[in-house]
Design an enzyme around this catalytic site. Structure first.
Site, short mmCIF file in Angstrom:
data_model
loop_
_atom_site.label_atom_id
_atom_site.label_comp_id
_atom_site.label_asym_id
_atom_site.label_seq_id
_atom_site.Cartn_x
_atom_site.Cartn_y
_atom_site.Cartn_z
N GLU A 8 -39.06 36.82 11.72
CA GLU A 8 -40.48 37.18 11.57
C GLU A 8 -41.41 36.21 12.28
O GLU A 8 -42.39 36.61 12.86
CB GLU A 8 -40.84 37.25 10.08
CG GLU A 8 -42.27 37.71 9.82
CD GLU A 8 -42.53 39.16 10.21
OE1 GLU A 8 -43.55 39.41 10.87
OE2 GLU A 8 -41.73 40.02 9.84
N VAL A 11 -42.78 35.83 16.67
CA VAL A 11 -43.98 36.31 17.35
C VAL A 11 -45.17 36.08 16.44
O VAL A 11 -45.17 36.49 15.29
CB VAL A 11 -43.89 37.83 17.67
CG1 VAL A 11 -45.16 38.33 18.31
CG2 VAL A 11 -42.69 38.12 18.56
N ILE A 15 -47.97 35.18 10.95
CA ILE A 15 -48.56 36.51 10.73
C ILE A 15 -47.44 37.49 10.38
O ILE A 15 -46.49 37.64 11.15
CB ILE A 15 -49.32 37.01 11.98
CG1 ILE A 15 -50.42 36.04 12.37
CG2 ILE A 15 -49.88 38.40 11.73
CD1 ILE A 15 -51.04 36.33 13.72
N GLU A 69 -47.42 21.74 24.41
CA GLU A 69 -46.20 20.95 24.53
C GLU A 69 -46.37 19.90 25.62
O GLU A 69 -47.25 20.01 26.47
CB GLU A 69 -45.03 21.87 24.92
CG GLU A 69 -44.77 23.02 23.96
CD GLU A 69 -44.12 22.57 22.67
OE1 GLU A 69 -43.44 21.52 22.66
OE2 GLU A 69 -44.30 23.26 21.66
N LYS A 84 -42.36 37.22 23.73
CA LYS A 84 -42.92 37.82 22.51
C LYS A 84 -43.31 39.27 22.75
O LYS A 84 -43.11 40.12 21.87
CB LYS A 84 -44.11 36.99 22.02
CG LYS A 84 -43.70 35.60 21.55
CD LYS A 84 -44.90 34.73 21.28
CE LYS A 84 -44.49 33.35 20.82
NZ LYS A 84 -45.65 32.47 20.61
N GLY A 186 -49.88 24.97 16.76
CA GLY A 186 -50.33 23.82 15.98
C GLY A 186 -49.98 23.98 14.52
O GLY A 186 -49.31 24.90 14.10
#
Length: 187
Positions: A8, A11, A15, A69, A84, A186
């Protein structure tokens, strides 16, 4: 191995999006999925829009804040978003789509002038993943998937998604328009 594989968070972070696509909307016909699925690039483009900064300055700020990154290539060149987008398209359209099937452009060429021009036209620039049903020349249904910077009108719900947030806008025949929104990059 007799074990479930849960993905889950693959992506759009936390959410709850993949399960609704796979289960809740399974019986509906999804026609289009449009989303901001990379919090790092959304932060950069939002900072450029808010402050007028160039790409390099906005990337530096994203790095300092921990959104980017040490090597941001996968994010800023759209590789992360393309992967994604492939997952979203595969689930939404019940077909196999790989990241190699996704047309991909990153945000490294977006300038402060581009952002200012978009703003003058009542738009904003977002790195969007767009997956839509289509029809080829022979009349067969196709699935087109792409990731690229796009101007969207400020009136569109995705235009207000700022900072390092993600959002995915799903259009389906029965359910209509749905938007899933939450924190991306983040902590």
């Amino acid at each position: 191995g007799g074990a479930d594989l849960y993905y889950e968070a693959a992506v759009a972070g936390a959410i709850p999006l993949l399960r609704p696509l796979r289960e809740s909307l399974h019986g509906d016909r999804i026609t289009r999925v449009t989303g901001i699925v990379n919090g790092t690039t959304n932060f950069i483009l939002s900072a450029m829009d808010a402050t007028g900064a160039g790409f390099a300055e906005a990337l530096e700020e994203a790095t300092e804040l921990g959104y980017a990154e040490a090597d941001p290539t996968a994010d800023v060149e759209g590789f992360d978003a393309a992967a994604k987008a492939a997952i979203l398209a595969s689930l939404a359209f019940h077909t196999r789509v790989s990241a190699a099937d996704v047309h991909r452009e990153g945000i490294t060429e977006v300038t402060a002038a581009d952002v200012a021009s978009a703003k003058a036209m009542g738009c904003t620039i977002k790195l969007l993943c767009i997956a839509a049903r289509g029809v080829d020349a022979a009349g067969r249904e196709t699935v087109n998937v792409r990731v690229h910077p796009a101007m969207i009108p400020l009136s569109h719900p995705l235009a207000g998604v700022g900072d390092a947030f993600n959002a995915v806008f799903v259009e389906a025949e029965a359910a209509g328009q749905l938007m899933f929104y939450g924190r991306g990059a983040g902590g």
